[in-house]
Enzyme design. Structure first.
Site, PDB file in Angstrom:
ATOM      1  N   LYS A  53       0.837  -1.205   0.000  1.00 36.55           N
ATOM      2  CA  LYS A  53       0.000   0.000   0.000  1.00 36.55           C
ATOM      3  C   LYS A  53       0.868   1.249   0.000  1.00 36.55           C
ATOM      4  O   LYS A  53       0.619   2.207  -0.751  1.00 36.55           O
ATOM      5  CB  LYS A  53      -0.923  -0.015   1.231  1.00 36.55           C
ATOM      6  CG  LYS A  53      -2.011  -1.064   1.144  1.00 36.55           C
ATOM      7  CD  LYS A  53      -2.738  -1.279   2.474  1.00 36.55           C
ATOM      8  CE  LYS A  53      -3.715  -2.457   2.352  1.00 36.55           C
ATOM      9  NZ  LYS A  53      -4.364  -2.815   3.635  1.00 36.55           N
ATOM     10  N   GLN A  97      -4.478  -1.568   9.915  1.00 35.67           N
ATOM     11  CA  GLN A  97      -4.291  -2.874   9.282  1.00 35.67           C
ATOM     12  C   GLN A  97      -4.797  -3.974  10.212  1.00 35.67           C
ATOM     13  O   GLN A  97      -4.389  -4.052  11.374  1.00 35.67           O
ATOM     14  CB  GLN A  97      -2.799  -3.079   8.945  1.00 35.67           C
ATOM     15  CG  GLN A  97      -2.500  -4.358   8.198  1.00 35.67           C
ATOM     16  CD  GLN A  97      -3.146  -4.401   6.802  1.00 35.67           C
ATOM     17  OE1 GLN A  97      -3.094  -3.433   6.052  1.00 35.67           O
ATOM     18  NE2 GLN A  97      -3.765  -5.525   6.473  1.00 35.67           N
ATOM     19  N   ASP A 120     -10.893   2.738   4.423  1.00 39.67           N
ATOM     20  CA  ASP A 120     -11.211   1.313   4.259  1.00 39.67           C
ATOM     21  C   ASP A 120     -12.724   1.090   4.215  1.00 39.67           C
ATOM     22  O   ASP A 120     -13.173  -0.003   3.866  1.00 39.67           O
ATOM     23  CB  ASP A 120     -10.632   0.506   5.438  1.00 39.67           C
ATOM     24  CG  ASP A 120      -9.387  -0.278   5.040  1.00 39.67           C
ATOM     25  OD1 ASP A 120      -9.182  -0.490   3.831  1.00 39.67           O
ATOM     26  OD2 ASP A 120      -8.631  -0.674   5.949  1.00 39.67           O
TER      27      ASP A 120
END
Ligand code: NAP
Length: 287
Positions: A53, A97, A120
């Site tokens: 990412k 994460q 997200d």
């Protein structure tokens, strides 16, 4: 006839090229899109995901700020960090994460993220906005699947779509997105009866199960478009390799089109994280 292979890497590169131009335009107006990534512990897979990412962000000119914390970090300390990033006007996106260590409640940490910075799309607010049809930041994996489907099929209106899997991060938002496109949507899961029969209904079949090569060719409607979300590492031929939730060899003989693993949904997930970050930066700066 063998199924068309939907090249997720090529689609992701194309999307990122467009986003790089947008990032340059924003930067010229004094806004550099920035994403803060919180990584807790030493999980090797999470480290790879975060590295990919951060690398993609750098390619596009998006600033990324990594916060690496020890596995022993307290939930309170994590919430404080999220709060600080929420208040930092130069941070447009916040990503935690997953998975988090067992002593931390992941939804509590995620829901602490301001919805505008939830790139997200995992907060309850964004899930709710998607469900009631309001503008939302949408989870990256289903968003990427939808982009691939629309690029391949054009309008999805009226198609039968079957989503296998009902997780909050893939299956449920995927079903919401397909419903928004006027598909007739079926969500299947581990308690579904006669799963092969249900799968065969789908003009579109999305597999998000987490079981290697689970869905076979004879479960697929001839000509269907198959999106394989699964990423499963298996041992084979003395080594290890990644395979999807669909048995690609038998599925490719029946489907009209199929995403490969790797090189299908995976690259689109990261590209859509960049897409959400640019959208968040635009919205927060009013540009
Ligand atoms: P998850 O949270 O474990 O959910 C799996 C879903 O599959 C559940 O809803 C479960 O049903 C269902 N399921 C399990 N066994 C089944 C069976 N025998 N028959 C029918 N349904 C069954 O997984 P996830 O996070 O959604 O991820 C799914 C897969 O996608 C994994 O391989 C993951 O690695 C991959 N993934 C890939 C990306 C990417 O970027 N490509 C991103 C995220 C995830 P129940 O709800 O009834 O238990």
């Amino acid at each position: 006839m063998a199924a068309v292979r939907i090249d997720g890497k090529a689609h992701a590169d194309e999307l990122c090229a467009r986003l790089a131009k947008e990032v340059a335009e924003l930067a010229a107006k004094g806004v550099v899109p920035a994403i803060a990534v919180i990584l807790v512990g030493e999980d090797p897979a999470s480290q790879v995901y975060v590295r990919n990412k951060v690398r993609r962000a750098a390619e596009l000119g998006i600033r990324s700020l990594e916060h690496r914390l020890p596995v022993s970090v307290s939930q309170e300390a994590l919430l404080e960090l999220v709060d600080r990033l929420n208040r930092d006007a130069e941070v447009h996106g916040i990503l935690v994460q997953l998975p988090l260590p067992e002593h931390v409640d992941p939804q509590a940490v995620i829901d602490a993220i301001r919805p505008e910075k939830d790139v997200d799309g995992f907060t309850v607010q964004n899930a709710g906005r998607l469900a009631v049809g309001q503008p939302a930041l949408v989870p990256c994996t289903p968003l990427g699947c939808l982009m691939l489907l629309k690029a391949h099929l054009g309008s999805l209106e009226g198609l039968e779509a079957v989503v296998v899997g009902r997780s909050n991060i893939v299956g449920k938002p995927m079903a919401q997105l397909l419903l928004r496109e006027n598909c007739t949507v079926t969500i299947a899961h581990s308690k579904t009866r006669d799963l092969p029969r249900v799968c065969r209904r789908g003009d579109i079949l999305v597999a998000a199960v987490g079981r290697p090569r689970f869905i076979r060719g004879d479960w697929i409607k001839p000509g269907a478009t198959v999106i394989d979300v699964g990423i499963n590492r298996i041992s084979e031929g003395g080594g290890s390799r990644l395979v999807g939730d669909v048995d690609e060899a038998s599925a490719a003989r029946v489907a009209g089109a199929i995403t490969p693993v790797p090189g299908g949904v995976g690259p689109m997930t990261i590209a859509c994280l960049m897409y959400n970050t640019v959208a968040a930066a635009r919205a927060q700066s009013g540009l």
